[in-house]
Design a protein around this motif. Structure first.
Motif, mmCIF file in Angstrom:
data_model
loop_
_atom_site.group_PDB
_atom_site.id
_atom_site.type_symbol
_atom_site.label_atom_id
_atom_site.label_comp_id
_atom_site.label_asym_id
_atom_site.label_seq_id
_atom_site.Cartn_x
_atom_site.Cartn_y
_atom_site.Cartn_z
ATOM 1 N N SER A 131 0.804 -1.224 0.023
ATOM 2 C CA SER A 131 0.074 0.031 -0.059
ATOM 3 C C SER A 131 0.793 1.350 -0.095
ATOM 4 O O SER A 131 0.439 2.329 -0.655
ATOM 5 N N ARG A 134 1.616 2.255 -3.420
ATOM 6 C CA ARG A 134 0.629 3.047 -4.034
ATOM 7 C C ARG A 134 0.287 4.414 -3.509
ATOM 8 O O ARG A 134 0.059 5.378 -4.646
ATOM 9 N N THR A 135 0.239 4.601 -2.199
ATOM 10 C CA THR A 135 0.251 6.057 -1.708
ATOM 11 C C THR A 135 1.149 6.789 -2.453
ATOM 12 O O THR A 135 0.910 7.921 -2.790
ATOM 13 N N ARG A 243 -5.800 0.442 0.034
ATOM 14 C CA ARG A 243 -4.823 1.499 -0.260
ATOM 15 C C ARG A 243 -4.085 2.378 0.798
ATOM 16 O O ARG A 243 -3.120 2.634 0.959
ATOM 17 N N ASN A 244 -4.985 2.392 1.659
ATOM 18 C CA ASN A 244 -4.810 3.309 2.860
ATOM 19 C C ASN A 244 -4.169 2.378 3.917
ATOM 20 O O ASN A 244 -4.554 1.660 4.465
ATOM 21 N N ILE A 325 -4.364 0.298 -11.720
ATOM 22 C CA ILE A 325 -3.416 1.240 -11.050
ATOM 23 C C ILE A 325 -3.598 2.477 -11.578
ATOM 24 O O ILE A 325 -3.287 2.738 -12.824
#
Lengths: 326, 260
Positions: A131, A134-135, A243-244, A325
């Protein structure tokens, strides 16, 4: 593939996660060592000697008295009865259940941390492994490389397995080194009794075996490792799904803590035994504690955990390969 | 430097992983695949050592029921606790006390307890042995007292037989220790039928005393008179166990008997 894993390891080492975990463990071990030391002193004061037999006998008497008080639950009662029988067995065979020394401390500490503390430490490493990329958006850079997606995720997972292993070993080594400072570094070959099984309220001693402590420690830490691996895998899945990072950590935290609470009160809710967090206390089977739900065995818990781990892995890969994505 | 630390971590973690895999495989093998092997239990025979670490101090072993345990005393001391206080004031000698009282014990359970190795070991090293037993044989664990004569006679016969075995057992373990048996008081002396209950308790105590008289170095310690006049002041709210004051009375009496 190897260089991919190396790359992922580099990220983990750069984030200094393993160092942080080692620091936390070191502080906690120091705390527990001190409390154990105080306990020893108090016993010396109370009984005039630290003969373990005196202590164990007194524990038996105390538990017998607790049994007679009216306000205790049936589960607690049968747990006490089991412990009494077990302690008596130790006395009858003249085996110290807690030979003083750093190896015993490591054993005790691992037993107490397997279902909450260690999984939390694993979370520190595992929670943001996907994650965070991604962030931060760096996952795009990774995915534009001519490498298959599953390979990227696999390299992350392998790096996680490696970190989990080193954390478990660090855990053992640190608790040995730090507590040995106070208790001494000996006691590897002290006999330990394992193989108690529980049938109702009775302690079954048929399959009991006496093994040197180092063997017991090896078994125990491998079970700790297995638990850490499964917890790591599930956290890994959450890291892919959510994601978070804090949200993912929150979910995992809730699961782990509810597991710790539930274990003490689910005796009558039988299907709870299929939840992974109820099955974390694998070392309890080695030392002969009553399982949270009657009928649970080491084999059962291992299978439940393995199924959860595999499922988490399958979900992680399935989702990561197909995910958009952006 | 950084490159080095990654390589190092990688190396260590691979080692760890290997070790854990070996351990795990071995655990599976040990726990599931080698059933039926007679355990190594045989090799490790208990080491018989009679060394007592209590040398240089007087050792008191307290056996029995809730009175020994100290039930009813809010401070949790019981007569044993106060006895230690008293003896501590009286002499400089170091006192080690082992309190093995269990709430609700009857004479038969105490007899069973005496079979435990560690209890036996402690009795062997004792200078004084204090026993409170019989209360639960006579009064059904603090609830009431069955006034049926036959039942009481039966309970008493069983109790005396057990007590006799207990004393013999203790004597075989330890030839020199002095045994104190603390007698019963009548917690129901303020209630109806007090004449009858008093008679029952007196007879009970009389027979206990008679039994102890036959034994060497065994002393019967009466408590009946302590509680006779103002039983309410010395009983806990359950109207059965002594309170702190009651325990202090018993402790004073026992302490005056212990000399060294």
């Amino acid at each position: 593939m190897i260089s991919l894993v190396r790359n992922e390891m580099l990220k983990i080492v750069r984030k200094k996660r393993i160092l942080i975990v080692a620091g936390i463990i070191a502080v906690l071990v120091a705390l527990f060592t001190y409390s154990q030391y105080r306990d020893l002193e108090r016993r010396l004061e109370r009984f005039g000697d630290v003969d373990w037999r005196t202590t164990v006998q007194q524990q038996i008497i105390d538990m017998q008295n607790r049994l007679t008080s009216s306000g205790i639950s049936d589960e607690w009662k049968s747990e006490l009865q089991l412990t009494i029988q077990q302690q008596q067995y130790y006395l009858d065979n003249n085996v110290n259940p807690m030979e003083p020394g750093a190896p015993s401390f490591a054993r005790m500490f691992a037993e107490h941390s397997i279902n909450l503390l260690l999984p939390l430490m694993i979370m520190v490493v595992a929670a943001d492994i996907v994650s965070a990329e991604r962030t931060a958006g760096t996952v795009k850079l990774l995915l534009t490389r001519p490498v298959k997606r599953w390979k990227i995720l696999m390299s992350k997972y392998l790096a996680l397995i490696l970190s989990v292993s080193i954390i478990v070993i660090l855990f053992g080594v640190l608790s040995y080194l730090i507590s040995g400072f106070v208790f001494g570094y000996l006691g590897w070959s002290a006999p330990v009794i394992t193989g108690f099984s529980v049938a109702g309220n009775e302690l079954n001693t048929n399959a009991v075996q006496m093994i040197p402590q180092w063997q017991y420690l090896l078994m125990e830490f491998s079970l700790v490792w297995f638990v850490a691996l499964i917890v790591g895998t599930i956290t890994f899945m959450l890291s892919v799904l959510i994601r978070n990072t804090p949200a993912g950590m929150g979910v995992m935290l809730a699961a782990l803590i509810s597991g710790a609470i539930l274990s003490s009160m689910v005796a009558s809710w039988e299907s709870a035994k299929y939840l992974f967090m109820i099955n974390l206390n694998l070392t309890g089977y080695l030392s002969g504690q009553a399982p949270p739900i009657e009928g649970m065995t080491l084999g059962f818990s291992l299978i439940v955990l393995a199924v959860w781990g595999l499922a988490a892995l399958v979900v992680s890969f399935a989702v990561f390969i197909r995910q958009d994505i952006y | 430097m950084k490159k080095y630390s990654v390589g190092f971590t990688l190396f260590l973690s691979i080692l760890s992983l290997g070790l854990m895999l070996v351990g795990f495989g071995w655990t599976i093998q040990n726990q599931f695949l080698n059933n039926g092997t007679p355990s190594a239990m045989e090799q490790a025979k208990p080491v018989e050592d009679k060394t007592t670490n209590d040398q240089g101090s007087k050792v008191i072993v307290a056996l029995g029921d809730s009175l020994t345990r100290g039930m009813g005393d809010d401070t949790g001391k019981g007569y044993i606790g106060y006895l230690v206080d008293e003896l501590g004031d009286k002499s400089k000698e170091k006192i080690t006390i082992h309190n093995y009282g269990v709430n609700g014990y009857r004479s038969i359970q105490l007899l069973e307890q005496l079979r435990q190795v560690e209890i036996q070991r402690k009795i062997q090293s004792a200078d004084y042995i204090l026993i409170t037993i019989g209360g639960n044989d006579l009064f059904q664990s603090g609830e009431t007292m069955d006034l049926d004569e036959k039942k009481i006679a039966q309970a008493k016969a069983g109790y005396l037989k057990n007590l006799d075995s207990i004393l013999k057992e203790v004597r075989t373990l330890n030839e020199s220790a002095i045994i104190f048996h603390i007698g019963l008081y009548n917690p129901f002396i303020d209630l109806n039928d007090s004449e009858l209950t008093t008679k029952i308790v007196r007879d009970w105590n009389y027979d206990t005393n008679a039994l102890l008289d036959q034994k060497e170095k065994a002393v019967y310690v009466p408590t009946f008179d302590l509680f006779q006049l103002s039983v309410k002041d010395y009983l806990y709210t359950d109207n059965f166990h002594p309170n702190a004051e009651g325990y202090k009375l018993i402790a004073e009496r026992v302490s005056s008997l212990i000399t060294w």
